[in-house]
Structures are given as C-alpha cells and as structure tokens.
Design a protein around this motif. Sequence first.
Motif, PDB file in Angstrom:
ATOM      1  N   ALA A 172      17.017   8.086  12.070  1.00  0.00           N
ATOM      2  CA  ALA A 172      18.263   7.330  11.883  1.00  0.00           C
ATOM      3  C   ALA A 172      18.336   6.721  10.480  1.00  0.00           C
ATOM      4  N   ALA A 173      17.165   6.445   9.898  1.00  0.00           N
ATOM      5  CA  ALA A 173      17.100   5.876   8.546  1.00  0.00           C
ATOM      6  C   ALA A 173      17.076   6.969   7.477  1.00  0.00           C
ATOM      7  N   GLY A 174      17.153   8.234   7.908  1.00  0.00           N
ATOM      8  CA  GLY A 174      17.158   9.340   6.956  1.00  0.00           C
ATOM      9  C   GLY A 174      15.774   9.770   6.496  1.00  0.00           C
ATOM     10  N   LEU A 175      14.747   9.418   7.264  1.00  0.00           N
ATOM     11  CA  LEU A 175      13.376   9.778   6.917  1.00  0.00           C
ATOM     12  C   LEU A 175      12.858  10.813   7.898  1.00  0.00           C
ATOM     13  N   LYS A 176      11.976  11.684   7.420  1.00  0.00           N
ATOM     14  CA  LYS A 176      11.364  12.647   8.345  1.00  0.00           C
ATOM     15  C   LYS A 176       9.858  12.646   8.173  1.00  0.00           C
ATOM     16  N   ASP A 177       9.188  13.187   9.155  1.00  0.00           N
ATOM     17  CA  ASP A 177       7.724  13.247   9.156  1.00  0.00           C
ATOM     18  C   ASP A 177       7.089  11.866   9.047  1.00  0.00           C
ATOM     19  N   VAL A 178       7.594  10.908   9.803  1.00  0.00           N
ATOM     20  CA  VAL A 178       7.060   9.548   9.808  1.00  0.00           C
ATOM     21  C   VAL A 178       6.242   9.345  11.074  1.00  0.00           C
ATOM     22  N   ASN A 179       5.046   8.792  10.907  1.00  0.00           N
ATOM     23  CA  ASN A 179       4.215   8.433  12.048  1.00  0.00           C
ATOM     24  C   ASN A 179       3.514   7.116  11.731  1.00  0.00           C
ATOM     25  N   VAL A 180       2.646   6.678  12.614  1.00  0.00           N
ATOM     26  CA  VAL A 180       1.971   5.389  12.417  1.00  0.00           C
ATOM     27  C   VAL A 180       1.160   5.403  11.125  1.00  0.00           C
ATOM     28  N   HIS A 181       0.496   6.504  10.842  1.00  0.00           N
ATOM     29  CA  HIS A 181      -0.312   6.565   9.620  1.00  0.00           C
ATOM     30  C   HIS A 181       0.560   6.572   8.374  1.00  0.00           C
ATOM     31  N   THR A 182       1.767   7.122   8.472  1.00  0.00           N
ATOM     32  CA  THR A 182       2.706   7.055   7.347  1.00  0.00           C
ATOM     33  C   THR A 182       2.990   5.600   7.017  1.00  0.00           C
ATOM     34  N   LEU A 183       3.155   4.786   8.045  1.00  0.00           N
ATOM     35  CA  LEU A 183       3.420   3.362   7.826  1.00  0.00           C
ATOM     36  C   LEU A 183       2.226   2.686   7.159  1.00  0.00           C
ATOM     37  N   ARG A 184       1.024   3.041   7.572  1.00  0.00           N
ATOM     38  CA  ARG A 184      -0.188   2.470   6.955  1.00  0.00           C
ATOM     39  C   ARG A 184      -0.293   2.885   5.487  1.00  0.00           C
ATOM     40  N   HIS A 185      -0.041   4.160   5.199  1.00  0.00           N
ATOM     41  CA  HIS A 185      -0.080   4.633   3.814  1.00  0.00           C
ATOM     42  C   HIS A 185       0.970   3.908   2.978  1.00  0.00           C
ATOM     43  N   SER A 186       2.172   3.759   3.535  1.00  0.00           N
ATOM     44  CA  SER A 186       3.246   3.070   2.813  1.00  0.00           C
ATOM     45  C   SER A 186       2.888   1.614   2.549  1.00  0.00           C
ATOM     46  N   ALA A 187       2.303   0.956   3.536  1.00  0.00           N
ATOM     47  CA  ALA A 187       1.897  -0.442   3.348  1.00  0.00           C
ATOM     48  C   ALA A 187       0.859  -0.541   2.240  1.00  0.00           C
ATOM     49  N   ALA A 188      -0.147   0.321   2.270  1.00  0.00           N
ATOM     50  CA  ALA A 188      -1.199   0.292   1.253  1.00  0.00           C
ATOM     51  C   ALA A 188      -0.620   0.516  -0.138  1.00  0.00           C
ATOM     52  N   SER A 189       0.224   1.514  -0.272  1.00  0.00           N
ATOM     53  CA  SER A 189       0.817   1.811  -1.580  1.00  0.00           C
ATOM     54  C   SER A 189       1.693   0.668  -2.064  1.00  0.00           C
ATOM     55  N   SER A 220     -13.556  -0.296   6.331  1.00  0.00           N
ATOM     56  CA  SER A 220     -14.914  -0.788   6.105  1.00  0.00           C
ATOM     57  C   SER A 220     -15.303  -0.725   4.635  1.00  0.00           C
ATOM     58  N   ASP A 221     -14.558   0.050   3.846  1.00  0.00           N
ATOM     59  CA  ASP A 221     -14.895   0.235   2.436  1.00  0.00           C
ATOM     60  C   ASP A 221     -13.601   0.368   1.640  1.00  0.00           C
ATOM     61  N   ILE A 222     -13.530  -0.287   0.490  1.00  0.00           N
ATOM     62  CA  ILE A 222     -12.302  -0.206  -0.310  1.00  0.00           C
ATOM     63  C   ILE A 222     -12.065   1.203  -0.841  1.00  0.00           C
ATOM     64  N   ALA A 223     -13.095   2.030  -0.879  1.00  0.00           N
ATOM     65  CA  ALA A 223     -12.925   3.413  -1.328  1.00  0.00           C
ATOM     66  C   ALA A 223     -11.980   4.168  -0.396  1.00  0.00           C
ATOM     67  N   ILE A 224     -12.034   3.865   0.886  1.00  0.00           N
ATOM     68  CA  ILE A 224     -11.124   4.511   1.844  1.00  0.00           C
ATOM     69  C   ILE A 224      -9.692   4.170   1.477  1.00  0.00           C
ATOM     70  N   THR A 225      -9.438   2.910   1.225  1.00  0.00           N
ATOM     71  CA  THR A 225      -8.097   2.462   0.882  1.00  0.00           C
ATOM     72  C   THR A 225      -7.640   3.105  -0.419  1.00  0.00           C
ATOM     73  N   GLY A 226      -8.493   3.056  -1.425  1.00  0.00           N
ATOM     74  CA  GLY A 226      -8.115   3.577  -2.732  1.00  0.00           C
ATOM     75  C   GLY A 226      -7.957   5.081  -2.775  1.00  0.00           C
ATOM     76  N   ASN A 227      -8.861   5.793  -2.124  1.00  0.00           N
ATOM     77  CA  ASN A 227      -8.856   7.254  -2.215  1.00  0.00           C
ATOM     78  C   ASN A 227      -7.936   7.943  -1.216  1.00  0.00           C
ATOM     79  N   ILE A 228      -7.718   7.334  -0.081  1.00  0.00           N
ATOM     80  CA  ILE A 228      -6.953   8.008   0.974  1.00  0.00           C
ATOM     81  C   ILE A 228      -5.588   7.377   1.195  1.00  0.00           C
ATOM     82  N   TYR A 229      -5.538   6.044   1.215  1.00  0.00           N
ATOM     83  CA  TYR A 229      -4.310   5.378   1.621  1.00  0.00           C
ATOM     84  C   TYR A 229      -3.393   4.964   0.478  1.00  0.00           C
ATOM     85  N   ALA A 230      -3.927   4.689  -0.675  1.00  0.00           N
ATOM     86  CA  ALA A 230      -3.103   4.217  -1.786  1.00  0.00           C
ATOM     87  C   ALA A 230      -2.535   5.401  -2.558  1.00  0.00           C
ATOM     88  N   HIS A 231      -1.237   5.424  -2.706  1.00  0.00           N
ATOM     89  CA  HIS A 231      -0.568   6.479  -3.453  1.00  0.00           C
ATOM     90  C   HIS A 231       0.141   5.838  -4.636  1.00  0.00           C
TER      91      HIS A 231
END
Length: 140
Positions: A74-91, A110-121
């Motif tokens: 409805a907001a014009g977004l596709k391919d959104v899931n719970v992890h998309t929200l987590r990635h968006s929050a991190a970025s 448990s490690d900031i490397a996870i956030t930096g390497n996987i979740y932060a865009h």
Amino acid sequence: MKLRNDSLCGLVRGRIPLSPALVALLKAHGKQQAAERLRAANIWQETDLVFTTEAGTRVDPRNALRVLTVAAKAAGLKDVNVHTLRHSAASTWIEGGVSLKTASQLLGHSDIAITGNIYAHVSEASERQAIDSLSAAIGL
C-alpha cells in the motif's frame, strides 16, 4: 498495558528504549486491545502480549508477515519483510550519526561487525556527503 519485550521473531530480548511518539501509539493500541478484550468476552486469553489476535492469543508469524506485506504494498514498497525493517533501521541510524556500537546493541547483535558488515547499508547521499566533507577538509 504491560509491555513485554518478546518480538515475533524472538530476536529482541531485554530493555528497548521507546520514543514518546511510539509510547503514545502503543497506549492507543492498548485501548483498542482493551475494547477487543471486552468484545471477545469469555474467549479472551490473557497473555500479556502487546500484539495479539482478536482472542488475545499470540499472532502467527505468517499472519504478521502478511500484514506487513500488505502495508508495504500500500506504501508502494515491495519485497519488505521483518529483516528489511532491521536493515533499514540500522542504515538510518548509522547515516543519522548513531554510533555503530549503539545500533548494534539496539539490534541485539553480539558483535558490531555483524551490524557493520551485514545490516548497515550506505546510500549514495551519505557517500556524497563523505566526499564533500573530505574535499572541504582538504580545501578542494
């Protein structure tokens, strides 16, 4: 309404700071849930969960994902899931100047490397800002 830190995916445990606006939304939701409790009468099951079915039971994760998908569409977004929200929050946090350590803690990593390497865009806008900042610093 008693807030319980128990996410749908079981990813978040412990204390989570909430903004005043979110607290207001959750209180409004609590009032709506109280009305649902009255309508459900004797079939309501008290679980102390924040988000429940109309009978007070745990929401099935597939149904929650379905609601998220419909809202995203409805907001014009596709391919959104719970992890998309987590990635968006991190970025958003990192681009907004929140430290990697703080974002990592809020996401429960448990490690900031996870956030930096996987979740932060990194967006093109933040890349442009970094280049402009460096150029200004060296007098270009």
